[in-house]
Design a protein around this motif. Structure first.
Motif, mmCIF file in Angstrom:
data_model
loop_
_atom_site.group_PDB
_atom_site.id
_atom_site.type_symbol
_atom_site.label_atom_id
_atom_site.label_comp_id
_atom_site.label_asym_id
_atom_site.label_seq_id
_atom_site.Cartn_x
_atom_site.Cartn_y
_atom_site.Cartn_z
ATOM 1 N N ARG A 14 0.838 -1.186 0.000
ATOM 2 C CA ARG A 14 0.000 0.000 0.000
ATOM 3 C C ARG A 14 0.875 1.238 0.000
ATOM 4 N N LEU A 15 0.603 2.121 -0.945
ATOM 5 C CA LEU A 15 1.362 3.364 -1.046
ATOM 6 C C LEU A 15 0.714 4.467 -0.232
ATOM 7 N N ALA A 16 -0.603 4.621 -0.362
ATOM 8 C CA ALA A 16 -1.303 5.691 0.345
ATOM 9 C C ALA A 16 -2.778 5.353 0.431
ATOM 10 N N GLY A 17 -3.420 5.848 1.492
ATOM 11 C CA GLY A 17 -4.846 5.624 1.679
ATOM 12 C C GLY A 17 -5.134 4.376 2.500
ATOM 13 N N VAL A 18 -6.399 4.226 2.858
ATOM 14 C CA VAL A 18 -6.875 3.055 3.609
ATOM 15 C C VAL A 18 -8.180 2.589 2.970
ATOM 16 N N ALA A 19 -8.672 1.458 3.433
ATOM 17 C CA ALA A 19 -9.906 0.894 2.877
ATOM 18 C C ALA A 19 -11.130 1.597 3.471
ATOM 19 N N ALA A 24 -8.225 13.448 3.294
ATOM 20 C CA ALA A 24 -7.165 13.941 4.168
ATOM 21 C C ALA A 24 -5.852 13.885 3.414
ATOM 22 N N ASP A 25 -5.084 14.953 3.466
ATOM 23 C CA ASP A 25 -3.710 14.912 2.997
ATOM 24 C C ASP A 25 -2.855 14.306 4.105
ATOM 25 N N GLY A 26 -1.742 13.706 3.719
ATOM 26 C CA GLY A 26 -0.881 13.062 4.699
ATOM 27 C C GLY A 26 -0.046 11.992 4.030
ATOM 28 N N THR A 27 0.693 11.257 4.813
ATOM 29 C CA THR A 27 1.602 10.244 4.298
ATOM 30 C C THR A 27 1.066 8.851 4.571
ATOM 31 N N GLY A 28 1.081 8.012 3.525
ATOM 32 C CA GLY A 28 0.670 6.619 3.675
ATOM 33 C C GLY A 28 -0.771 6.471 4.126
ATOM 34 N N SER A 29 -0.973 5.731 5.198
ATOM 35 C CA SER A 29 -2.323 5.452 5.683
ATOM 36 C C SER A 29 -2.988 6.650 6.342
ATOM 37 N N ASP A 30 -2.266 7.745 6.520
ATOM 38 C CA ASP A 30 -2.892 8.960 7.051
ATOM 39 C C ASP A 30 -3.696 9.690 5.977
ATOM 40 N N LEU A 63 6.742 10.142 -4.377
ATOM 41 C CA LEU A 63 7.385 8.834 -4.307
ATOM 42 C C LEU A 63 8.805 8.987 -3.763
ATOM 43 N N PRO A 64 9.286 8.005 -2.992
ATOM 44 C CA PRO A 64 8.606 6.755 -2.606
ATOM 45 C C PRO A 64 7.836 6.845 -1.292
ATOM 46 N N ALA A 65 7.790 8.029 -0.688
ATOM 47 C CA ALA A 65 7.244 8.147 0.669
ATOM 48 C C ALA A 65 5.738 7.944 0.727
ATOM 49 N N GLY A 66 5.031 8.234 -0.384
ATOM 50 C CA GLY A 66 3.572 8.142 -0.357
ATOM 51 C C GLY A 66 2.920 9.329 0.316
#
Length: 227
Positions: A14-19, A24-30, A63-66
């Protein structure tokens, strides 16, 4: 992502976002999205641009931080307003394609085609009229496009933008010099799905999907005809 080696074993991360839907802006699952419709990778590999359809925004994923940030449009303010960055407004941005040098993104936004200049994120409407879907070839505001423009693709010389107009069941073209929209193949029809090979308007599609251009050939995914 043409650099992927064919015999590599590809893992999925998973690069970014959740199910879950949200904004929301942020990094990865945030980060949160609401219906990603299209995406394009910048040629230098620094980021991916995505259309966040139901949030009516254009987002950038570093990229690559997401790391996700909103670069154009305003969350859930659905309108068609030209402008720069967060001052611009989108209706429902879906398909997206980037020029080869990464200087321009083309976005299908409801029944309009929009141009986004990078890195300023200046948004300009090229064809169609907001809130007025239909089927009329021509130029500028006189053009009527289907509301669901499922895919976009650029010709090799980047003078033509090909449009999978799923709503009208036709393949269309925007001349990026004259800004004239024309129909290349298919015809508008009603009733049961049709699958007909032929030249120009004699052909029939049902549910035009993805497009791939290789030289003078356009490959079309005809979704509801399973072909």
């Amino acid at each position: 992502f043409d650099d992927v080696v064919e015999d590599e074993v590809a893992g999925v991360d998973r690069l970014a976002g959740v199910a879950a839907t949200g904004f929301a802006d942020g990094t990865g699952s945030d980060a949160l999205f609401n219906g990603i419709g299209g995406a394009g990778a910048l040629p230098d590999g620094s980021a991916i641009l995505v259309t966040d359809t139901f949030n009516a925004t254009l987002r950038r994923i570093a990229l690559p931080a997401g790391e996700v940030r909103t670069v154009a449009g305003r969350v859930q303010v659905q309108a068609t307003v030209d402008g720069v960055g967060l001052q611009a407004r989108f209706q429902s941005p879906r398909a997206l394609v980037l020029s080869r040098d990464g200087s321009t993104a083309y976005v299908a936004d409801g029944p309009t085609l929009r141009q986004v200049r990078l890195p300023s994120y200046e948004v300009k409407t090229l064809a169609g009229t907001p809130g007025m879907p239909g089927y009329v070839d021509g130029r500028g505001e006189s053009v009527r496009l289907g509301f669901l423009l499922h895919a976009l693709a650029l010709s090799d010389d980047e003078r033509s933008l090909y449009i999978a107009d799923r709503s009208n069941r036709v393949l269309r073209r925007l001349d990026l010099q004259s800004l004239e929209v024309s129909t290349l193949a298919g015809s508008v029809y009603t009733g049961a799905n049709q699958s007909v090979d032929g030249i120009g308007s004699a052909a029939r599609f049902s549910g035009l999907g993805g497009l791939v251009v290789r030289g003078d050939v356009i490959y079309v995914l005809d979704t509801f005809n399973h072909t």
